[in-house]
Structures are given as C-alpha cells and as structure tokens.
Design a protein around this motif. Structure first.
Motif, short mmCIF file in Angstrom:
data_model
loop_
_atom_site.label_atom_id
_atom_site.label_comp_id
_atom_site.label_asym_id
_atom_site.label_seq_id
_atom_site.Cartn_x
_atom_site.Cartn_y
_atom_site.Cartn_z
N TRP A 1 0.82 -1.21 0.00
CA TRP A 1 0.00 0.00 0.00
C TRP A 1 0.86 1.26 0.00
O TRP A 1 0.50 2.27 -0.62
CB TRP A 1 -0.94 0.00 1.19
CG TRP A 1 -2.18 -0.81 0.96
CD1 TRP A 1 -2.50 -2.01 1.52
CD2 TRP A 1 -3.26 -0.47 0.10
NE1 TRP A 1 -3.71 -2.45 1.04
CE2 TRP A 1 -4.20 -1.52 0.18
CE3 TRP A 1 -3.52 0.61 -0.74
CZ2 TRP A 1 -5.39 -1.51 -0.55
CZ3 TRP A 1 -4.70 0.63 -1.46
CH2 TRP A 1 -5.62 -0.42 -1.37
N ALA B 1 1.87 1.72 -3.52
CA ALA B 1 0.75 2.18 -4.34
C ALA B 1 0.46 3.66 -4.13
O ALA B 1 0.23 4.41 -5.08
CB ALA B 1 -0.48 1.34 -4.04
N VAL B 2 0.46 4.09 -2.86
CA VAL B 2 0.22 5.50 -2.57
C VAL B 2 1.35 6.36 -3.13
O VAL B 2 1.10 7.43 -3.71
CB VAL B 2 0.07 5.71 -1.06
CG1 VAL B 2 0.00 7.20 -0.73
CG2 VAL B 2 -1.18 5.00 -0.54
N GLN C 1 3.18 5.68 -5.67
CA GLN C 1 3.03 5.69 -7.13
C GLN C 1 1.98 6.71 -7.57
O GLN C 1 2.19 7.46 -8.53
CB GLN C 1 2.63 4.29 -7.60
CG GLN C 1 2.35 4.18 -9.09
CD GLN C 1 2.03 2.77 -9.50
OE1 GLN C 1 2.93 1.95 -9.63
NE2 GLN C 1 0.75 2.46 -9.71
N ALA C 2 0.84 6.76 -6.84
CA ALA C 2 -0.19 7.73 -7.16
C ALA C 2 0.31 9.16 -6.97
O ALA C 2 0.04 10.05 -7.80
CB ALA C 2 -1.44 7.48 -6.31
N VAL D 1 -6.92 9.09 -10.19
CA VAL D 1 -6.12 8.68 -9.04
C VAL D 1 -6.21 7.17 -8.83
O VAL D 1 -5.20 6.51 -8.51
CB VAL D 1 -6.58 9.44 -7.78
CG1 VAL D 1 -5.93 8.86 -6.53
CG2 VAL D 1 -6.24 10.91 -7.90
N LEU D 2 -7.39 6.60 -9.01
CA LEU D 2 -7.56 5.16 -8.81
C LEU D 2 -6.73 4.37 -9.82
O LEU D 2 -6.05 3.39 -9.45
CB LEU D 2 -9.03 4.79 -8.93
CG LEU D 2 -9.40 3.34 -8.64
CD1 LEU D 2 -8.93 2.94 -7.25
CD2 LEU D 2 -10.91 3.12 -8.76
N THR E 1 -3.08 4.64 -8.96
CA THR E 1 -2.72 3.83 -7.79
C THR E 1 -2.57 2.36 -8.15
O THR E 1 -1.68 1.67 -7.63
CB THR E 1 -3.79 3.99 -6.70
OG1 THR E 1 -3.92 5.37 -6.37
CG2 THR E 1 -3.42 3.21 -5.45
N GLY F 1 1.45 -4.74 -6.67
CA GLY F 1 0.66 -3.78 -5.92
C GLY F 1 -0.48 -4.43 -5.17
O GLY F 1 -0.86 -5.58 -5.42
#
Length: 314
Positions: free
Chosen positions: A5, A8-9, A11-12, A78-79, A82, A91
């Motif tokens: 996570w 992933a955050v 990356q966003a 954003v989704l 992510t 991920g």
C-alpha cells in the motif's frame, strides 16, 4: 500500512506530481522546436496553484453533473494511477487491475465530463460533449484490442500479469503483433488525451475545440481539478504504453531499491515519450473533424490485426 500500500500511494503521488511537469515539458520542447522561448517547466504547477486558490463559479443553469464531474474525473484518474503496474507488478490492487476495469474507469471520467458539458446548457458545451463521446466510442475498442494482443500470448487480461510476463520473457512482447498493437495504442492515446492530430490542447477556436469546449464554464478549483486530472490521464496512458511494450525496469517485488530504480526508469520513459509527443505535434496538423473517425478506424484495424497476428503466432 503494508509495503504494497505504501508503494501504491507513492506511485499515485508520483503520477500526480509528474503529470503537470510532463505537460510543461512537452510545451517547452515544442516551443524550442518552433523557435519560441516558451514557459518554464513548472508553469503548469504555477497555473494550478493559482486556480486552486480561487473560488469556483457555478453557472445558473448547471446541475449536479457539472458540480460532480471534476471530482469524478480526478477520482478515476487517481484510482488508475494507484492500481496500474508502473513501479511494481506486486501492488495491493494488482489482482483487480484488469484491462477492462482500467478502460472502464477512463471512460467513466470521460462520460462525467461530457455530461458536465451538456449540463451547462450552452451550445459549445453540447458540441464538445458530442464530439468527445464520438471519439470515445471509437477509441475505447482500440484500447481494448491493442492490449488484448498482448494478453493473448500471456493468457490474462490483468495488466500486472502482462507486464510481469514481459519482464521475465521478452520474447512474449517483442513480436510483430506487439508492433501493430503499440501503433494502435499510440494513436488511441493521442485521441484519448486530446492531443494533435485529433485535438489541439492549445487552441481556443470554438469551432475546432473538443476538450476545451466542455470545460469553458469551469473556473477556480473546479478548473484546476479538471486540468490536473487531464494531465494525469495523459501520464497514465503514456505510462501504460511504455510499461506494456517496454517493460524493462519495472520491479517484480516490493524491495525499496527495486521500486526506486523502477521510479527512475519510469520517469525516463515518460520523458522520452513526452519528447516524442512534442516533436510529433510540431510537424502534425489538426485533422478536420470528419477525418478523425478515419484515423481512429485505422487504429482499430491495427489493433484487430495485432490480435489476429498474436493468436496465429501463439
């Protein structure tokens, strides 16, 4: 929070931070090639900061679609940023990052903005919305087919699995079908992101606008969200184009060193593709509106040929 996570955050955040810089980079390269000084690399960020400090003005005839569209467009961007396999194929949402889901999220943002253009009740908003949905109806099948050409050889429509297969076995990616699919996806990316020769993001000529016609009534924070999300969508599509067909550098684990190296490689890929995009726009002219379906139909045929070729060579 688990390492997946956190990645992933991060990356966003990376995609959101780099997106305006990518737009500024393409503008700067194009300006230099045209013999102009151009703006600074951070100018899009300065414009966003100025808009974010202003209160939005809502047209009197606008309804809930106009109000909700910026948030929906940003949320879908954003989704996807992510979940997509930009830095690592491991991920937290990798199991659900299906090709159809990603294309559906992008289409949801497009439909929300088109509804907002119609919701204002203006002639230009309706014109831009109708043009945008016509283009989207031709682009989305091409996006699906171009990646289906890769999923046929991998046996999965999961984007993480496709990228991981390309990292482990480059022979699955470097095929004639991949060249056809890459060309189809490149054309679809230009259309989906509203770039030349399909749309000119720098124009304000009403009769030729597509994206700009839908956002004419936005101002302040709402306009900042729309422009920021549009820059993110360009970054998302270029990132998918880079990682699906040139998967080198993508981490297949969550080791911090591998993810950091993948981030550097990802930024390099975006820089190369952004530069090529700017160079292409210098020498390309905007197509007449009735010629755009011909271009997109050609990209669809390329995607279809890529799927057939991939199935034959499998």
């Amino acid at each position: 929070m688990s390492a997946a996570w956190i990645m992933a955050v991060a990356q966003a955040v990376l995609v959101a931070a780099v997106a305006p810089l990518l737009v500024g980079f393409t503008r700067a390269v194009r300006a230099r090639l045209e013999g102009r000084a151009g703006g600074r690399l951070v100018q899009p960020w300065r414009d966003l900061g100025k808009q974010l400090r202003k209160e939005p003005l809502i047209p009197a005839d606008a309804g809930m679609f106009f109000t909700a569209a910026p948030a929906v467009l940003m949320a879908t961007s954003v989704l996807v940023a992510t979940a997509a396999p930009y830095l690592s194929t491991r991920g937290p949402l990798s199991a659900g990052v299906d090709l159809i889901v990603v294309v559906g999220l992008l289409l949801l943002g497009t439909a929300a903005l088109a509804l907002a253009g119609l919701d204002t009740g203006t002639a230009f908003g309706g014109m831009g919305a109708s043009r945008e949905m016509t283009i989207a109806a031709l682009v989305e099948p091409t996006l699906l087919l171009s990646v289906f050409a890769l999923s046929t050889r991998v046996g999965s429509t999961n984007l993480g699995a496709i990228v991981a297969a390309g990292v482990s076995d480059q022979a699955r990616i470097l095929t004639p079908a991949s060249a056809l699919a890459a060309a189809a996806l490149a054309i679809a990316t230009l259309a989906e992101a509203g770039r030349l020769p399909v749309d000119n993001p720098a124009t304000h000529l009403e009769l030729t606008m597509v994206h700009e016609a839908m956002v004419l009534e936005y101002s302040g924070r709402d306009l900042a969200l729309v422009e920021w999300a549009s820059a993110m969508r360009l970054t998302i599509l270029l990132g998918l184009l880079a990682n699906l067909f040139v998967p080198w550098g993508v981490a297949t684990s969550l080791h911090p060193g591998s993810v950091a190296l993948a981030a550097v490689v990802f930024l390099g890929k975006l820089g190369v593709l952004g530069g090529l995009l700017a160079v292409g726009e210098v020498f390309a002219a905007k197509l007449r509106l009735f010629r755009v379906p011909e271009l997109l139909a050609g990209s669809f045929v390329l995607g279809l040929l890529a799927v057939i070729t991939s199935a034959v060579l499998a």
